[in-house]
Scaffold this motif. Structure first.
Motif, mmCIF file in Angstrom:
data_model
loop_
_atom_site.group_PDB
_atom_site.id
_atom_site.type_symbol
_atom_site.label_atom_id
_atom_site.label_comp_id
_atom_site.label_asym_id
_atom_site.label_seq_id
_atom_site.Cartn_x
_atom_site.Cartn_y
_atom_site.Cartn_z
ATOM 1 N N ALA A 34 36.825 37.200 38.150
ATOM 2 C CA ALA A 34 36.355 37.058 36.772
ATOM 3 C C ALA A 34 34.838 36.911 36.719
ATOM 4 O O ALA A 34 34.167 37.532 35.883
ATOM 5 C CB ALA A 34 37.032 35.863 36.110
ATOM 6 N N ARG A 35 34.285 36.091 37.598
ATOM 7 C CA ARG A 35 32.827 35.915 37.610
ATOM 8 C C ARG A 35 32.122 37.229 37.966
ATOM 9 O O ARG A 35 31.048 37.545 37.433
ATOM 10 C CB ARG A 35 32.438 34.821 38.596
ATOM 11 N N GLU A 38 32.150 39.426 34.897
ATOM 12 C CA GLU A 38 31.167 38.966 33.912
ATOM 13 C C GLU A 38 29.752 39.305 34.370
ATOM 14 O O GLU A 38 28.902 39.675 33.552
ATOM 15 C CB GLU A 38 31.327 37.469 33.673
ATOM 16 N N ARG A 39 29.504 39.204 35.660
ATOM 17 C CA ARG A 39 28.186 39.584 36.191
ATOM 18 C C ARG A 39 27.912 41.063 35.915
ATOM 19 O O ARG A 39 26.764 41.461 35.704
ATOM 20 C CB ARG A 39 28.157 39.286 37.696
ATOM 21 N N GLY A 40 28.965 41.882 35.908
ATOM 22 C CA GLY A 40 28.829 43.301 35.608
ATOM 23 C C GLY A 40 28.856 43.615 34.122
ATOM 24 O O GLY A 40 28.864 44.789 33.739
ATOM 25 N N ARG A 41 28.892 42.567 33.286
ATOM 26 C CA ARG A 41 28.909 42.711 31.822
ATOM 27 C C ARG A 41 30.143 43.479 31.344
ATOM 28 O O ARG A 41 30.082 44.252 30.386
ATOM 29 C CB ARG A 41 27.627 43.383 31.313
ATOM 30 N N PHE A 42 31.287 43.241 32.007
ATOM 31 C CA PHE A 42 32.543 43.855 31.599
ATOM 32 C C PHE A 42 33.012 43.252 30.272
ATOM 33 O O PHE A 42 32.679 42.118 29.922
ATOM 34 C CB PHE A 42 33.622 43.616 32.648
ATOM 35 N N ASP A 43 33.846 44.011 29.560
ATOM 36 C CA ASP A 43 34.392 43.523 28.292
ATOM 37 C C ASP A 43 35.422 42.421 28.524
ATOM 38 O O ASP A 43 35.391 41.392 27.846
ATOM 39 C CB ASP A 43 35.048 44.667 27.514
ATOM 40 N N PHE A 44 36.382 42.659 29.446
ATOM 41 C CA PHE A 44 37.425 41.654 29.616
ATOM 42 C C PHE A 44 38.045 41.693 31.011
ATOM 43 O O PHE A 44 37.865 42.642 31.774
ATOM 44 C CB PHE A 44 38.514 41.766 28.529
ATOM 45 N N PHE A 45 38.752 40.612 31.313
ATOM 46 C CA PHE A 45 39.502 40.400 32.551
ATOM 47 C C PHE A 45 40.986 40.480 32.172
ATOM 48 O O PHE A 45 41.426 39.832 31.219
ATOM 49 C CB PHE A 45 39.149 39.020 33.097
ATOM 50 N N PHE A 46 41.747 41.260 32.921
ATOM 51 C CA PHE A 46 43.106 41.617 32.514
ATOM 52 C C PHE A 46 44.124 41.151 33.553
ATOM 53 O O PHE A 46 43.980 41.432 34.743
ATOM 54 C CB PHE A 46 43.171 43.143 32.374
ATOM 55 N N LEU A 47 45.144 40.422 33.080
ATOM 56 C CA LEU A 47 46.225 39.983 33.961
ATOM 57 C C LEU A 47 47.529 40.640 33.556
ATOM 58 O O LEU A 47 47.949 40.574 32.393
ATOM 59 C CB LEU A 47 46.399 38.462 33.887
ATOM 60 N N ASP A 83 31.588 32.635 30.387
ATOM 61 C CA ASP A 83 30.940 32.405 29.099
ATOM 62 C C ASP A 83 31.213 33.494 28.067
ATOM 63 O O ASP A 83 31.363 33.217 26.885
ATOM 64 C CB ASP A 83 29.423 32.291 29.279
ATOM 65 N N ARG A 84 31.262 34.756 28.490
ATOM 66 C CA ARG A 84 31.367 35.868 27.546
ATOM 67 C C ARG A 84 32.564 36.783 27.829
ATOM 68 O O ARG A 84 32.985 37.528 26.957
ATOM 69 C CB ARG A 84 30.088 36.714 27.590
ATOM 70 N N LEU A 85 33.086 36.761 29.017
ATOM 71 C CA LEU A 85 34.120 37.700 29.430
ATOM 72 C C LEU A 85 35.398 37.511 28.627
ATOM 73 O O LEU A 85 35.912 36.394 28.498
ATOM 74 C CB LEU A 85 34.418 37.496 30.925
ATOM 75 N N THR A 383 41.968 41.755 46.895
ATOM 76 C CA THR A 383 41.851 40.482 46.183
ATOM 77 C C THR A 383 41.078 39.504 47.058
ATOM 78 O O THR A 383 41.420 39.329 48.217
ATOM 79 C CB THR A 383 43.247 39.887 45.917
ATOM 80 N N PRO A 384 40.015 38.855 46.560
ATOM 81 C CA PRO A 384 39.477 38.956 45.207
ATOM 82 C C PRO A 384 38.162 39.710 45.111
ATOM 83 O O PRO A 384 37.602 39.819 44.029
ATOM 84 C CB PRO A 384 39.248 37.491 44.857
ATOM 85 N N ASP A 385 37.633 40.227 46.242
ATOM 86 C CA ASP A 385 36.268 40.755 46.206
ATOM 87 C C ASP A 385 36.211 42.279 46.130
ATOM 88 O O ASP A 385 35.171 42.874 46.388
ATOM 89 C CB ASP A 385 35.465 40.257 47.413
#
Length: 429
Positions: A34-35, A38-47, A83-85, A383-385
């Motif tokens: 997730a971090r 967010e560092r890549g300015r992605f819109d969302f994290f999906f599970l 913060d934003r993801l 997973t995870p990198d």
């Protein structure tokens, strides 16, 4: 270009045997991916979500995830370390209730400052239903009928608080749900959590056009993506929606290399890790529906037709007509001289971007410019990198091209996706 990160697992993408592969349960794995997103300015994290461990020939399927935590619980924890993801959970509209799920999703939206999303899925198999009170009661033909009523009821609950006011009673009576009372939470920061839908059938496309904000899809070529994109976007007008109100984001994989040849070699290695000889036979059995353990993975495909009524695999959706799939696989095998394992490798992979970082950035931009997608949900194989290399090497090139944000401009997931806040029905304040 919109980008999202899919946590690996519940699929045939993850390479479990790689020495760098880490836990699917440890919170550190979820936090790292997730971090990175967010560092890549992605819109969302999906599970994704699995309500029962899949079985094959009466045993747990090797490619399933044992011990997978519940999605909204994980995303609630991730809300505290991002913060934003955006935070997207897959939740079945078959084995949940609108009032209860509306509260959980609204709670996540409040806690995250407007970053929640719900990937609406349907479940019609009795095998999964055995874990729930009602069992496998839902006919496949009714799954989208229930899902549409579920989403509409959930939205009515979210809309029941006027701005700055108190709850208004909700009274819904339908074929699947009866809800009467007041919702416990005020309207959330983005109005409604974003609705995501995955489905390629005609009824799935109609459901997406009527209901969804994002479509999670799968197609293997630019041409197939363009066909899907044009078809779904054309359906929006029937529901009074414009083309920008629905984002189409296929799930894709990627492999990077210092040269094109290096990337292709790495991609071939990864695909052979993903499709072991044993798993090639399992994939074959899931199409043919019979025990094929005596077959040689490096030998030819069966020359007989599949069993259309097979129960060999449980908890897994059989895609399409088994005979049509078998005919297509046999034709490909014969035309290219492919073995069982080679055929499975070629036919079961997702759309994959393979090449140098510059080539991958160029091809992804071409898909968006060519109206084959509005963006992508990236599914790394580790997973995870597994996303690290993409964020470090491809994201800067997309930003240089001006097709990907360099900073978040808003705080909510709707703002990231360029979606307006939902309009309340008349009388809702």
């Amino acid at each position: 270009m919109h980008l999202a990160a899919h946590f690996p697992g519940v699929n045939n993408t993850t390479v479990w045997t790689d020495a760098r592969a880490a836990s699917q349960i440890d919170f550190a794995s979820f936090e790292h991916l997730a971090r990175t997103a967010e560092r890549g300015r992605f819109d969302f994290f999906f599970l994704a979500e699995g309500l029962r461990l899949r079985e094959h020939k009466g045993r747990i399927h090797d490619l399933d995830v044992m011990g997978r935590p519940e999605a909204i619980t994980v995303l609630s924890a991730l809300a505290a370390v991002t913060d934003r993801l955006g935070l997207a959970a897959t939740v079945s509209a078959t084995f949940n209730e609108p009032y209860e799920l509306a509260r959980r999703l609204a709670s996540l939206d409040h806690l995250s400052g407007g970053r929640a999303a719900w990937n609406v899925v349907t479940t019609s198999d009795a095998f999964t239903g055995e874990n729930f009170r009602r069992g496998g009661f839902l006919d496949r033909a009714d799954r989208y009928v229930r899902a549409a009523e579920f989403v509409a009821t959930t939205r009515a609950l979210w809309d029941s608080w006027p701005t700055g006011g108190t709850a208004r009673p909700v009274a819904h009576q339908g074929p699947h749900f009866s809800v009467r009372g007041e919702f416990t939470l005020p309207r959330s920061p983005q109005g409604h959590p974003v609705i995501i839908q995955a489905g390629d059938s005609a009824e799935g496309r109609d459901f997406a056009a009527a209901t969804a904000d994002v479509v999670f899809t799968r197609h293997s070529t630019l041409e197939a993506g363009q066909e899907f994109y044009a078809d779904v976007k054309a359906r929006l007008a029937v529901h009074g929606r414009d083309a920008d109100s629905l984002k189409i984001m296929p799930g894709v994989t990627f492999v990077l290399g210092d040269t094109a040849a290096d990337a292709q070699e790495r991609a071939a290695t990864i695909r052979r890790q993903q499709v072991s000889p044993q798993n090639a036979l399992v994939a074959l059995e899931q199409v043919w529906g019979v025990d094929l353990s005596a077959y040689d993975p490096d030998g030819p495909l069966p020359d007989f037709d599949p069993d259309p009524d097979s129960q060999l695999a449980q908890g897994r959706v059989r895609i399409g007509d088994p005979k049509a799939v078998a005919d297509r696989w046999r034709a490909l095998s014969e035309a290219k001289g492919l073995s069982i394992r080679e055929t499975v490798i070629e036919t079961t992979g997702r759309q994959s971007f393979v090449g140098t970082p510059a080539a991958v950035a160029e091809e992804m931009a071409a898909f968006v410019a060519g109206r084959a997608a509005d963006g992508f949900i990236l599914i790394p194989h580790l997973t995870p990198d597994g996303l690290d290399g993409f964020v470090d090497r491809v994201v800067p090139l997309l930003q240089e091209r001006g097709v990907l944000r360099t900073e978040y401009e808003g705080a909510t997931l709707r703002s990231h996706l360029g979606l307006p806040e939902p309009v309340r029905p008349a009388g809702k304040g």
